[in-house]
Design a protein around this motif. Structure first.
Motif, PDB file in Angstrom:
ATOM      1  N   PHE A 120       0.841  -1.196   0.000  1.00 55.43           N
ATOM      2  CA  PHE A 120       0.000   0.000   0.000  1.00 55.43           C
ATOM      3  C   PHE A 120       0.877   1.248   0.000  1.00 55.43           C
ATOM      4  O   PHE A 120       0.622   2.208  -0.733  1.00 55.43           O
ATOM      5  CB  PHE A 120      -0.921  -0.020   1.223  1.00 55.43           C
ATOM      6  CG  PHE A 120      -2.149   0.815   1.069  1.00 55.43           C
ATOM      7  CD1 PHE A 120      -3.251   0.347   0.370  1.00 55.43           C
ATOM      8  CD2 PHE A 120      -2.209   2.069   1.630  1.00 55.43           C
ATOM      9  CE1 PHE A 120      -4.387   1.114   0.227  1.00 55.43           C
ATOM     10  CE2 PHE A 120      -3.344   2.853   1.494  1.00 55.43           C
ATOM     11  CZ  PHE A 120      -4.436   2.378   0.794  1.00 55.43           C
ATOM     12  N   ALA A 121       1.943   1.221   0.807  1.00 53.98           N
ATOM     13  CA  ALA A 121       2.886   2.348   0.856  1.00 53.98           C
ATOM     14  C   ALA A 121       3.596   2.513  -0.491  1.00 53.98           C
ATOM     15  O   ALA A 121       3.770   3.635  -0.974  1.00 53.98           O
ATOM     16  CB  ALA A 121       3.902   2.144   1.972  1.00 53.98           C
ATOM     17  N   THR A 122       3.989   1.413  -1.102  1.00 49.48           N
ATOM     18  CA  THR A 122       4.653   1.480  -2.409  1.00 49.48           C
ATOM     19  C   THR A 122       3.717   2.058  -3.456  1.00 49.48           C
ATOM     20  O   THR A 122       4.099   2.947  -4.225  1.00 49.48           O
ATOM     21  CB  THR A 122       5.140   0.085  -2.842  1.00 49.48           C
ATOM     22  OG1 THR A 122       6.049  -0.415  -1.863  1.00 49.48           O
ATOM     23  CG2 THR A 122       5.834   0.131  -4.195  1.00 49.48           C
ATOM     24  N   GLY A 123       2.486   1.593  -3.479  1.00 50.16           N
ATOM     25  CA  GLY A 123       1.506   2.117  -4.431  1.00 50.16           C
ATOM     26  C   GLY A 123       1.232   3.590  -4.217  1.00 50.16           C
ATOM     27  O   GLY A 123       1.154   4.367  -5.176  1.00 50.16           O
ATOM     28  N   GLY A 163       3.204   1.901 -13.247  1.00 49.01           N
ATOM     29  CA  GLY A 163       3.243   1.167 -11.980  1.00 49.01           C
ATOM     30  C   GLY A 163       2.060   1.525 -11.101  1.00 49.01           C
ATOM     31  O   GLY A 163       1.452   0.655 -10.462  1.00 49.01           O
ATOM     32  N   ALA A 164       1.706   2.807 -11.073  1.00 42.53           N
ATOM     33  CA  ALA A 164       0.569   3.249 -10.265  1.00 42.53           C
ATOM     34  C   ALA A 164      -0.726   2.621 -10.773  1.00 42.53           C
ATOM     35  O   ALA A 164      -1.601   2.263  -9.968  1.00 42.53           O
ATOM     36  CB  ALA A 164       0.470   4.773 -10.281  1.00 42.53           C
ATOM     37  N   ARG A 176      -5.275  -0.874  -9.715  1.00 43.35           N
ATOM     38  CA  ARG A 176      -6.148  -2.012 -10.054  1.00 43.35           C
ATOM     39  C   ARG A 176      -6.168  -3.046  -8.942  1.00 43.35           C
ATOM     40  O   ARG A 176      -7.147  -3.758  -8.764  1.00 43.35           O
ATOM     41  CB  ARG A 176      -5.703  -2.657 -11.366  1.00 43.35           C
ATOM     42  CG  ARG A 176      -6.157  -1.903 -12.599  1.00 43.35           C
ATOM     43  CD  ARG A 176      -6.056  -2.729 -13.880  1.00 43.35           C
ATOM     44  NE  ARG A 176      -4.761  -3.338 -14.080  1.00 43.35           N
ATOM     45  CZ  ARG A 176      -3.756  -2.801 -14.766  1.00 43.35           C
ATOM     46  NH1 ARG A 176      -3.897  -1.632 -15.333  1.00 43.35           N
ATOM     47  NH2 ARG A 176      -2.607  -3.441 -14.908  1.00 43.35           N
ATOM     48  N   SER A 177      -5.063  -3.132  -8.187  1.00 46.52           N
ATOM     49  CA  SER A 177      -4.989  -4.092  -7.084  1.00 46.52           C
ATOM     50  C   SER A 177      -5.518  -3.516  -5.772  1.00 46.52           C
ATOM     51  O   SER A 177      -5.482  -4.192  -4.743  1.00 46.52           O
ATOM     52  CB  SER A 177      -3.540  -4.548  -6.888  1.00 46.52           C
ATOM     53  OG  SER A 177      -3.050  -5.184  -8.045  1.00 46.52           O
ATOM     54  N   GLY A 178      -5.956  -2.265  -5.782  1.00 46.00           N
ATOM     55  CA  GLY A 178      -6.503  -1.639  -4.590  1.00 46.00           C
ATOM     56  C   GLY A 178      -5.450  -1.210  -3.583  1.00 46.00           C
ATOM     57  O   GLY A 178      -5.737  -1.089  -2.388  1.00 46.00           O
ATOM     58  N   ASN A 179      -4.233  -0.966  -4.044  1.00 46.81           N
ATOM     59  CA  ASN A 179      -3.124  -0.629  -3.149  1.00 46.81           C
ATOM     60  C   ASN A 179      -2.667   0.816  -3.274  1.00 46.81           C
ATOM     61  O   ASN A 179      -1.468   1.095  -3.227  1.00 46.81           O
ATOM     62  CB  ASN A 179      -1.949  -1.579  -3.397  1.00 46.81           C
ATOM     63  CG  ASN A 179      -2.220  -2.963  -2.856  1.00 46.81           C
ATOM     64  OD1 ASN A 179      -2.714  -3.106  -1.753  1.00 46.81           O
ATOM     65  ND2 ASN A 179      -1.925  -3.976  -3.647  1.00 46.81           N
TER      66      ASN A 179
END
Length: 123
Positions: free
Chosen positions: A44-47, A61-62, A67-70
């Protein structure tokens, strides 16, 4: 001002200063700060970090993290404000006549050691 807002602005500011001084920010500042100081999940922090840097660096990347909810878009925007201001301050500091390349290398090395030690030895 809420505690989370202040934390996010300070993370953006610190990342901006480091970006202006060392050309870094996301992986070395924002992600560890969100994980270690705010208790955010690593992905989550990376996203959120990538979303804060979206134009043009992290758009693809974002999109994957989104799309993954992160991603927390609000957090990313607040961090981005701090990035802009902090980057200016970091660049102004790093380009002072009394700050040599040798000093910059040492500051960067100390910074990386502190981040590494925090990840290795402190929960």
């Amino acid at each position: 001002m809420s505690n989370i807002l202040v934390q996010l602005l300070l993370i953006g500011l610190a990342a901006g200063v480091a970006g202006g001084m060392f050309g870094i920010g996301g992986g070395a500042i924002m992600v560890p700060a969100m994980v270690l100081l705010m208790g955010m999940d690593q992905k989550f922090a990376t996203g959120t970090s990538i979303a804060a840097q979206i134009l043009p660096i992290g758009i693809l990347g974002a999109a994957v993290y989104y799309r993954s909810g992160n991603i927390n878009i609000k957090h990313a925007v607040i961090i981005a404000v701090g990035l802009v201001v902090g980057n200016l301050f970091g660049a102004l500091f790093a380009n002072q006549p009394f700050i040599s390349s040798e000093i910059m290398k040492k500051l960067y090395g100390i910074f990386l050691l502190l981040i590494g030690a925090r990840y290795l030895f402190i929960r």
